[in-house]
Design a protein around this motif. Structure first.
Motif, mmCIF file in Angstrom:
data_model
loop_
_atom_site.group_PDB
_atom_site.id
_atom_site.type_symbol
_atom_site.label_atom_id
_atom_site.label_comp_id
_atom_site.label_asym_id
_atom_site.label_seq_id
_atom_site.Cartn_x
_atom_site.Cartn_y
_atom_site.Cartn_z
ATOM 1 N N SER A 43 45.532 -10.976 -40.452
ATOM 2 C CA SER A 43 46.885 -10.485 -40.696
ATOM 3 C C SER A 43 47.898 -9.051 -41.733
ATOM 4 N N GLU A 44 48.335 -8.827 -40.673
ATOM 5 C CA GLU A 44 48.807 -7.391 -41.364
ATOM 6 C C GLU A 44 48.853 -6.999 -42.830
ATOM 7 N N GLU B 268 46.096 -7.586 -44.619
ATOM 8 C CA GLU B 268 45.203 -6.227 -45.357
ATOM 9 C C GLU B 268 45.638 -5.443 -45.858
ATOM 10 N N SER B 269 47.487 -4.685 -45.557
ATOM 11 C CA SER B 269 48.103 -3.896 -46.926
ATOM 12 C C SER B 269 47.792 -4.536 -48.207
#
Length: 332
Positions: free
Chosen positions: A2-3, A6-7
């Motif tokens: 998921s974004e 990752e962030s």
């Protein structure tokens, strides 16, 4: 992936080094609280950072920087003292003058400490870059060395890419080792199965030979010839001849074979006798000829057999006919 995950993963290295602001730190710690896998990753990063610090020589600040900073601080303090001296002479050493001197002294000391901390932080960043390069080289990754200017302004995304490259390399090595182990295990199982099959076949042959030997050693009682068959030579061996007889006694049925005018043997060749039933050959044993003559006895299972045959085989180890037919005789 998921974004958000990752962030968050990109903030891990900066979090370990204390480089996040308050908002980023609060957001990452909320994510860390509910993610045990990320907690394990943070623990490993802290352990790695601690061990690398023992193996890398710390980077010293530029020569003369401390002297220049102290000179600037002392110079500023001296200018302040010179400015306040006339006032002191005119007004005396009142409370206001003393407070102003204390304030100036505190500001000068704060400036000095800030300058020293700035130098220390730059040295820490340079040392961290060197440790990251050494760890990347140990794992076989090709990461270009970072210059000091790049280190000072390096974004968190670059650190995240380096970290992912390191973990990806380790995961690749582990996967390759697992594949090699699986291939080796499969080959080993195949070889073991083949050895078991060969061992079972050898045990069966040994048991048959022991039964035949025991039957031969027992003296026959009440022997009676059940059937006698003349053996005729093949087209390639027309002069060969022989006889096969089935004899019954109290121990069972025995096949007695005699042959003459057989072709001479060479090397490991041998003659092999077969009982044929419904088109399937049954091994009745092998013999060697002397002066073209040979004989054999075989304890057999009672039954209706179609034919008796003798073949010339390349050796005495075959379970199925491989050579040419020399003598045959019909039993029906």
């Amino acid at each position: 992936m998921s974004e958000r995950k990752e962030s968050m993963m990109e903030l891990a290295e900066a979090y370990v080094l204390g480089g996040l602001d308050e908002m980023e730190k609060a957001e990452y710690e909320a994510y860390l609280y509910e993610n045990t896998e990320e907690q394990q990753r943070i623990t490993e990063l802290r352990d790695t950072t601690g061990m690398l610090a023992l193996a890398v020589k710390p980077a010293a600040p530029p020569a003369g920087m401390k002297s220049r900073i102290l000179a600037n601080v002392l110079g500023s303090s001296g200018a302040s003292n010179r400015t306040t001296e006339p006032a002191n002479e005119q007004q005396g050493h009142g409370p206001e003058v003393l407070l102003e001197q204390a304030r100036q002294t505190i500001e000068a000391d704060s400036s000095r400490r800030a300058a020293e901390e700035n130098v220390s932080q730059k040295a820490d960043v340079v040392s961290l870059s060197e440790r990251a390069q050494n760890r990347t080289a140990a794992l076989g990754a090709e990461v270009a060395p970072l210059s000091k200017a790049q280190t000072d302004i390096e974004p968190r995304s670059a650190k995240a890419r380096i970290s992912r490259s390191l973990w990806a390399g380790a995961a690749t090595l582990m996967a390759a080792a697992a594949v090699i182990l699986a291939i080796y295990s499969g080959q080993l199982r195949s070889e073991m199965n083949e050895m078991r099959s060969n061992l079972t076949a050898m045990e069966q042959r040994t048991s048959d030979m022991q039964q035949q030997l025991a039957a031969v050693n027992e003296p026959a009682v009440g022997a009676q010839v059940d059937r006698t068959v003349a053996l005729v030579g093949s087209e390639d061996d027309p002069n060969a001849s022989g006889m096969a007889a089935m004899v019954q006694d109290d121990t069972g049925t025995r096949l007695v074979v005699q042959a003459s005018d057989l072709p001479a043997l060479s090397g490991s060749e041998a003659y092999q006798v077969w009982l044929i039933k419904d088109g399937q050959p049954i091994n009745a044993g092998t013999f060697l000829s002397g002066d073209g003559k040979g004989a054999l006895t075989y304890t057999m299972e009672p039954g209706d057999y179609d034919m008796v045959a003798i073949t010339l085989e390349p050796d005495a180890e075959g379970d199925q006919p491989r050579g040419r037919m020399v003598l045959t005789g019909a039993l029906t």
